[in-house]
Design a protein around this motif. Structure first.
Motif, short mmCIF file in Angstrom:
data_model
loop_
_atom_site.label_atom_id
_atom_site.label_comp_id
_atom_site.label_asym_id
_atom_site.label_seq_id
_atom_site.Cartn_x
_atom_site.Cartn_y
_atom_site.Cartn_z
N ILE A 70 51.54 102.82 3.17
CA ILE A 70 50.28 103.44 2.73
C ILE A 70 50.59 104.73 1.97
O ILE A 70 50.02 105.01 0.92
CB ILE A 70 49.36 103.69 3.95
N TRP A 71 51.54 105.48 2.50
CA TRP A 71 51.92 106.75 1.86
C TRP A 71 52.50 106.50 0.47
O TRP A 71 52.19 107.21 -0.48
CB TRP A 71 52.91 107.49 2.76
N ASP B 118 56.10 100.16 16.05
CA ASP B 118 57.11 100.10 14.97
C ASP B 118 56.48 99.63 13.67
O ASP B 118 56.72 100.18 12.60
CB ASP B 118 58.25 99.14 15.35
N VAL B 119 55.67 98.58 13.80
CA VAL B 119 55.03 98.02 12.60
C VAL B 119 54.09 99.05 11.98
O VAL B 119 54.04 99.21 10.76
CB VAL B 119 54.30 96.70 12.95
N VAL B 120 53.37 99.77 12.82
CA VAL B 120 52.44 100.78 12.30
C VAL B 120 53.18 101.88 11.55
O VAL B 120 52.75 102.33 10.49
CB VAL B 120 51.57 101.37 13.45
N GLN B 121 54.32 102.28 12.09
CA GLN B 121 55.09 103.33 11.39
C GLN B 121 55.48 102.85 9.99
O GLN B 121 55.41 103.60 9.02
CB GLN B 121 56.33 103.70 12.21
N GLU B 122 55.86 101.57 9.90
CA GLU B 122 56.19 100.99 8.58
C GLU B 122 54.95 100.94 7.68
O GLU B 122 55.03 101.22 6.49
CB GLU B 122 56.75 99.58 8.75
N GLU C 6 53.52 109.12 19.16
CA GLU C 6 52.85 109.84 18.07
C GLU C 6 53.56 109.45 16.78
O GLU C 6 54.79 109.57 16.70
CB GLU C 6 52.95 111.35 18.32
N PHE C 7 52.80 108.99 15.83
CA PHE C 7 53.44 108.54 14.59
C PHE C 7 53.83 109.71 13.72
O PHE C 7 53.13 110.71 13.66
CB PHE C 7 52.50 107.59 13.83
N LYS C 8 54.99 109.52 13.05
CA LYS C 8 55.45 110.57 12.13
C LYS C 8 54.68 110.44 10.82
O LYS C 8 54.52 109.32 10.32
CB LYS C 8 56.94 110.39 11.85
N TRP D 188 41.46 98.59 3.22
CA TRP D 188 42.74 98.54 2.51
C TRP D 188 43.91 98.76 3.48
O TRP D 188 44.89 98.00 3.50
CB TRP D 188 42.72 99.60 1.41
N ALA D 189 43.77 99.78 4.32
CA ALA D 189 44.82 100.09 5.30
C ALA D 189 44.96 98.96 6.31
O ALA D 189 46.07 98.60 6.72
CB ALA D 189 44.49 101.39 6.01
N MET D 190 43.83 98.38 6.70
CA MET D 190 43.86 97.28 7.67
C MET D 190 44.52 96.05 7.06
O MET D 190 45.21 95.29 7.74
CB MET D 190 42.45 96.94 8.15
N ARG D 191 44.28 95.83 5.77
CA ARG D 191 44.88 94.67 5.10
C ARG D 191 46.41 94.83 5.05
O ARG D 191 47.16 93.90 5.30
CB ARG D 191 44.30 94.52 3.70
N ILE D 192 46.83 96.04 4.72
CA ILE D 192 48.28 96.31 4.70
C ILE D 192 48.86 96.06 6.10
O ILE D 192 49.91 95.44 6.26
CB ILE D 192 48.55 97.77 4.24
N THR D 193 48.15 96.53 7.10
CA THR D 193 48.60 96.36 8.49
C THR D 193 48.71 94.88 8.85
O THR D 193 49.70 94.44 9.43
CB THR D 193 47.60 97.04 9.46
N ARG D 194 47.69 94.15 8.46
CA ARG D 194 47.67 92.70 8.76
C ARG D 194 48.87 92.01 8.12
O ARG D 194 49.57 91.25 8.78
CB ARG D 194 46.37 92.11 8.22
N ASN D 195 49.09 92.31 6.83
CA ASN D 195 50.23 91.68 6.13
C ASN D 195 51.55 92.05 6.79
O ASN D 195 52.43 91.22 6.98
CB ASN D 195 50.26 92.12 4.66
N GLN D 196 51.66 93.31 7.15
CA GLN D 196 52.89 93.80 7.78
C GLN D 196 53.12 93.08 9.13
O GLN D 196 54.24 92.71 9.45
CB GLN D 196 52.76 95.31 7.98
N CYS D 197 52.04 92.90 9.87
CA CYS D 197 52.14 92.23 11.18
C CYS D 197 52.61 90.80 11.00
O CYS D 197 53.52 90.33 11.70
CB CYS D 197 50.79 92.23 11.90
#
Lengths: 159, 140
Positions: A32-33, A23-27, B56-58, A48-57
């Motif tokens: 990122i998009w 769920d968090v990854v989808q967010e 699978e992520f959208k 950059w993507a990993m940092r966003i992921t970390r913050n989101q987590c």
């Protein structure tokens, strides 16, 4: 999206729950998009993507007053009844125990280097640490792991 | 090969390996049948690095797209439907009357026609009633 697998593994290493991590990854992918216009200026998109992921987590952790759930997810990495799988499962348990004793950032250093093969520089950038801190953290974790491996070899025990 | 691996292993525990060397260790032990605990450790790292998400992520920017043939079929059906509706509306226009007197006359004729149909129907019902009465007489 191959990057999403990497992001997922990182989120999973922090959250320890596959559904929550997904769920968090989808967010994260949405975020990122939305920020894709910035991509040309970003030197290391991976970090950059990993940092966003970390913050989101950690946002998720804060919002949900998260406590680490269980080992069940980690154990699903190995399935089957072969000796090899049982052996690997044992490794997993003690390794997880060692990692749990480490500060969160050190656990992340371990994951980003050993699982995601990221450079010290990228890890330092993601976690806001100095290069030296990253190297020391990893070295100490490896030392603990090596000690445990020697115990297992010498006495057949992991604790 | 073995000695090279041993050498990289020592470097690994000393924290002196490059990412490439670490990959060599993981790949080597993931294909190796050794039950040695150190081999198991590297094997585990390799497995963890290929862990797949359960879903699978959208793609956030990708809209839902139909296959091309479905899109073509949908356009065709749309055009045909539109043409049919247009034709129907044209037919209805033929019956449009602007003059109120003429409209009254047409309505009156239509109502007369309905009324005559109703009368015929009532006549049939009368016949049925007679038939019913006859049946009841016989059954007594």
């Amino acid at each position: 999206m191959p990057a999403s697998e990497k992001i997922y593994r990182y989120a999973f290493s922090i959250l320890k729950d596959s559904e929550t991590a997904a769920d968090v990854v989808q967010e994260c992918l949405m975020k990122i998009w939305d920020k894709r216009d910035k991509l040309p200026e970003i030197v290391s998109p991976d970090s950059w993507a990993m940092r966003i992921t970390r913050n989101q987590c950690y946002d998720w952790v804060k919002m949900n007053r998260y406590t680490l759930i269980s080992d069940k997810e980690l154990n699903t990495l190995d399935s089957g009844n072969t000796d090899d799988a049982i052996h690997a499962k044992d490794h997993l348990r003690w390794l997880d125990e060692i990692l749990k004793t480490l500060p969160e950032k050190h656990q992340e250093v371990f994951h980003l280097r050993e699982v995601e093969d990221m450079t010290y520089q990228d890890i330092a950038e993601i976690l806001g640490l100095s290069l030296g801190e990253v190297k020391i953290s990893l070295h100490r974790t490896r030392a603990k792991i090596r000690l445990m491996l020697q115990k297992i070899e010498d006495y057949g025990i992991a604790n | 090969m073995e000695s090279r691996i041993k050498e990289i292993q020592e470097k690994y525990w000393a924290g002196e390996t490059t990412i490439e060397e670490e990959k060599i260790l993981k790949n080597y032990f993931s294909k190796n049948n050794s039950t040695d605990s150190e081999a198991g450790y590297f094997k585990h790292l390799k497995k963890a690095s290929v862990l797949k998400p359960p879903v699978e992520f959208k793609h956030p920017g990708r809209k839902f797209l139909l296959p091309k043939w479905m899109m073509a079929a949908a356009i065709f059906v749309g055009i045909m439907g539109g043409a049919y509706l247009f034709q129907q509306s044209q037919k209805q226009n033929e019956f449009l009357v602007d003059d109120p007197q003429k409209a009254f006359e047409i309505t009156r004729q239509a109502l007369m026609s309905i009324s005559s149909g109703m009368n015929k129907g009532t006549a049939y019902v009368d016949n049925l009633q007679k038939f019913e009465e006859a049946t009841q007489l016989i059954s007594k």
